[in-house]
Write an enzyme that holds these catalytic residues in place. Structure first.
Site, PDB file in Angstrom:
ATOM      1  N   ASP A   8       0.851  -1.182   0.000  1.00 16.66           N
ATOM      2  CA  ASP A   8       0.000   0.000   0.000  1.00 16.66           C
ATOM      3  C   ASP A   8       0.889   1.234   0.000  1.00 16.66           C
ATOM      4  O   ASP A   8       1.835   1.319   0.785  1.00 16.66           O
ATOM      5  CB  ASP A   8      -0.912   0.010   1.227  1.00 16.66           C
ATOM      6  CG  ASP A   8      -1.942  -1.115   1.201  1.00 16.66           C
ATOM      7  OD1 ASP A   8      -2.025  -1.830   0.181  1.00 16.66           O
ATOM      8  OD2 ASP A   8      -2.672  -1.269   2.204  1.00 16.66           O
ATOM      9  N   ASP A 130     -14.991  -4.377  -1.362  1.00 13.00           N
ATOM     10  CA  ASP A 130     -14.673  -4.063   0.028  1.00 13.00           C
ATOM     11  C   ASP A 130     -15.970  -4.048   0.824  1.00 13.00           C
ATOM     12  O   ASP A 130     -16.939  -3.391   0.432  1.00 13.00           O
ATOM     13  CB  ASP A 130     -13.976  -2.709   0.118  1.00 13.00           C
ATOM     14  CG  ASP A 130     -12.639  -2.708  -0.598  1.00 13.00           C
ATOM     15  OD1 ASP A 130     -12.043  -3.794  -0.732  1.00 13.00           O
ATOM     16  OD2 ASP A 130     -12.188  -1.626  -1.019  1.00 13.00           O
TER      17      ASP A 130
END
Length: 241
Positions: A8, A130
């Site tokens: 990330d 998500d």
């Protein structure tokens, strides 16, 4: 089952968030390419690269990191975060991504994402689902919709999307184990689904369990950076399972 480490990116650095909270940020390495090479040296073949700046600011920002990793490794890279236009998709593909990860757009603008599937081909996309309390979360998990995850997946499976990764936001970054029941439910109700688990993986036993229920892949982030799962563990898992 394919092991897919995650990197990330915020400000060009390798970080991890907890529960998608940008205020709960920990920097693990200031050189993402160094981390990617470490994964490649351990026999990993695929990387999950997330532009958290892009996800928050609605535009691809860290594509240079993608380009550096694509040029200097042989990793297959799926890249997401801030992809809002066809030009963004082309930018990411040109920078070396194998797959373009799309989430928010597929929720908010089905017509546009369907157009991309036709223009670039369904095999170029990794769809992200998500999940927060059973519903889809978007914009870097900052907004929760009322769209049920199973319904969301079914729409795009019918359009030919093959790979979908599912992250339970409540699990991500907490290393408390993945959402086994959620994944079992999705796999049993969507027979054509190639489900990649994401969030909560903290032990080799988690990986064994995910493989047993039929997941096609598992994204692992914080557990690697916190040394809960070593790269040697992943090599042994790949060799054994």
């Amino acid at each position: 089952m394919q092991i897919i480490p995650a990197i990330d990116i915020i400000d060009g650095k390798c970080v991890r968030l907890t529960e998608g909270d940008y205020q709960q940020k920990k920097i693990y390495n200031e050189n993402p390419l160094e981390v990617a090479k470490m994964f490649e040296d351990a026999g990993i073949q695929r990387l999950h690269l997330v532009d958290l700046d892009g996800a928050k600011n609605s535009g691809v920002m860290n594509w240079k990191v993608l380009e550096a990793i694509a040029v200097n490794t042989r990793l297959a890279i799926d890249f997401g975060g801030g992809i809002k236009t066809g030009e963004d998709v082309q930018l990411v593909l040109n920078a070396g991504a194998t797959y373009v990860t799309v989430g928010s757009i597929a929720v908010k603008n089905q017509a546009l994402f369907t157009e991309w599937l036709q223009q670039f081909g369904v095999k170029k996309f990794l769809l992200g689902a998500d999940v927060k309390n059973g519903c889809i979360a978007i914009h870097g998990w900052l907004e929760t919709t009322n769209v049920q995850v199973k319904d969301f997946m079914a729409i795009y499976l019918a359009l030919g999307v093959q790979q979908i990764f599912c992250t339970d936001v409540s699990k991500d970054g907490r290393m408390e184990g993945p959402s086994i029941e959620l994944y079992q439910h999705l796999i049993s109700n969507l027979p054509n689904l190639q489900l990649i688990a994401s969030g909560g993986v903290s032990t080799l036993q988690d990986l064994i369990h995910l493989k047993a229920i039929g997941c096609s892949g598992a994204i692992i982030g914080k557990a690697i950076y916190e040394n809960k799962i070593s790269l040697n563990d992943l090599v042994q898992f790949n060799a054994t399972f």
